[in-house]
Design a protein around this motif. Structure first.
Motif, PDB file in Angstrom:
ATOM      1  N   LEU A  76       0.830  -1.203   0.000  1.00  0.00           N
ATOM      2  CA  LEU A  76       0.000   0.000   0.000  1.00  0.00           C
ATOM      3  C   LEU A  76       0.871   1.263   0.000  1.00  0.00           C
ATOM      4  O   LEU A  76       0.595   2.205  -0.742  1.00  0.00           O
ATOM      5  N   LEU A  77       1.930   1.258   0.789  1.00  0.00           N
ATOM      6  CA  LEU A  77       2.847   2.403   0.807  1.00  0.00           C
ATOM      7  C   LEU A  77       3.546   2.559  -0.539  1.00  0.00           C
ATOM      8  O   LEU A  77       3.688   3.678  -1.037  1.00  0.00           O
ATOM      9  N   ASP A  78       3.976   1.453  -1.136  1.00  0.00           N
ATOM     10  CA  ASP A  78       4.614   1.505  -2.457  1.00  0.00           C
ATOM     11  C   ASP A  78       3.646   2.037  -3.501  1.00  0.00           C
ATOM     12  O   ASP A  78       4.023   2.835  -4.364  1.00  0.00           O
ATOM     13  N   TRP A  79       2.378   1.615  -3.434  1.00  0.00           N
ATOM     14  CA  TRP A  79       1.367   2.098  -4.379  1.00  0.00           C
ATOM     15  C   TRP A  79       1.189   3.612  -4.209  1.00  0.00           C
ATOM     16  O   TRP A  79       1.144   4.347  -5.202  1.00  0.00           O
ATOM     17  N   TYR A  80       1.107   4.078  -2.967  1.00  0.00           N
ATOM     18  CA  TYR A  80       0.908   5.510  -2.715  1.00  0.00           C
ATOM     19  C   TYR A  80       2.057   6.324  -3.294  1.00  0.00           C
ATOM     20  O   TYR A  80       1.837   7.339  -3.962  1.00  0.00           O
ATOM     21  N   ILE A  81       3.290   5.888  -3.065  1.00  0.00           N
ATOM     22  CA  ILE A  81       4.454   6.613  -3.588  1.00  0.00           C
ATOM     23  C   ILE A  81       4.437   6.621  -5.115  1.00  0.00           C
ATOM     24  O   ILE A  81       4.753   7.624  -5.745  1.00  0.00           O
ATOM     25  N   SER A  82       4.028   5.511  -5.724  1.00  0.00           N
ATOM     26  CA  SER A  82       3.964   5.475  -7.196  1.00  0.00           C
ATOM     27  C   SER A  82       2.912   6.441  -7.739  1.00  0.00           C
ATOM     28  O   SER A  82       3.069   6.964  -8.844  1.00  0.00           O
ATOM     29  N   GLN A  83       1.866   6.707  -6.963  1.00  0.00           N
ATOM     30  CA  GLN A  83       0.811   7.624  -7.395  1.00  0.00           C
ATOM     31  C   GLN A  83       1.249   9.088  -7.320  1.00  0.00           C
ATOM     32  O   GLN A  83       0.757   9.910  -8.087  1.00  0.00           O
ATOM     33  N   ILE A  84       2.141   9.406  -6.395  1.00  0.00           N
ATOM     34  CA  ILE A  84       2.546  10.804  -6.205  1.00  0.00           C
ATOM     35  C   ILE A  84       3.956  11.087  -6.706  1.00  0.00           C
ATOM     36  O   ILE A  84       4.459  12.198  -6.522  1.00  0.00           O
ATOM     37  N   GLU A  85       4.604  10.124  -7.347  1.00  0.00           N
ATOM     38  CA  GLU A  85       6.005  10.300  -7.720  1.00  0.00           C
ATOM     39  C   GLU A  85       6.238  11.485  -8.659  1.00  0.00           C
ATOM     40  O   GLU A  85       7.330  12.056  -8.663  1.00  0.00           O
ATOM     41  N   ASP A  86       5.241  11.899  -9.432  1.00  0.00           N
ATOM     42  CA  ASP A  86       5.397  13.063 -10.310  1.00  0.00           C
ATOM     43  C   ASP A  86       5.538  14.367  -9.510  1.00  0.00           C
ATOM     44  O   ASP A  86       6.104  15.339  -9.993  1.00  0.00           O
TER      45      ASP A  86
END
Length: 139
Positions: A77-87
């Motif tokens: 879940l944390l990895d998914w969140y970071i991938s969503q905001i990486e831009d």
């Protein structure tokens, strides 16, 4: 441990026991990291992160309902969140800071707000499975 100046779930100032109007008070939440450093986020930022996570978890539960795999690991879940905001991130330091904030938000959703439930099991005790409480209604 997580320390909040303002209990956003009930509208009561925990230090003084006085009721306040949550619409009028937008104090930042204060979260302490393991090394004693404080993290501050606004209530709006807390709601934004928690809403993103909860909606993703509900979508995952719906998609995997028939496969009997309706829970996500905390680390996934944390990895998914970071991938969503990486831009939005400006480097590794900001990524680490945002991941720490998301981790503290998850802890609050589990331990204070009781929106997420931990399910033990599997091979990783550091990253339990998480599910959205069945009675929680997304606003």
């Amino acid at each position: 441990s997580v320390v909040f100046c303002y209990d956003v779930s009930s509208g009561i100032n925990a230090e003084y026991g006085e009721e306040e109007d949550p619409a009028m008070t937008r104090e930042p939440d204060v979260m302490e990291t393991e090394d004693g450093e404080q993290l501050r986020i606004t209530f709006e930022e807390y709601k934004k992160i928690s809403h993103m996570i909860i909606v993703h978890m509900r979508d995952f539960e719906e998609k995997t309902r028939e496969q009997d795999q309706g829970a996500l690991r905390k680390s996934d879940l944390l990895d998914w969140y970071i991938s969503q905001i990486e831009d939005e991130l400006d480097g590794e330091q900001e990524m680490i800071a945002r991941k720490n904030i998301a981790e503290k938000v998850l802890e609050r959703l589990i331990k204070v707000d009781n929106v997420l439930l931990e399910i033990s099991g599997g091979d990783s005790p550091d990253s339990p499975f998480l599910v959205v409480h069945p009675n929680y209604i997304i606003e």
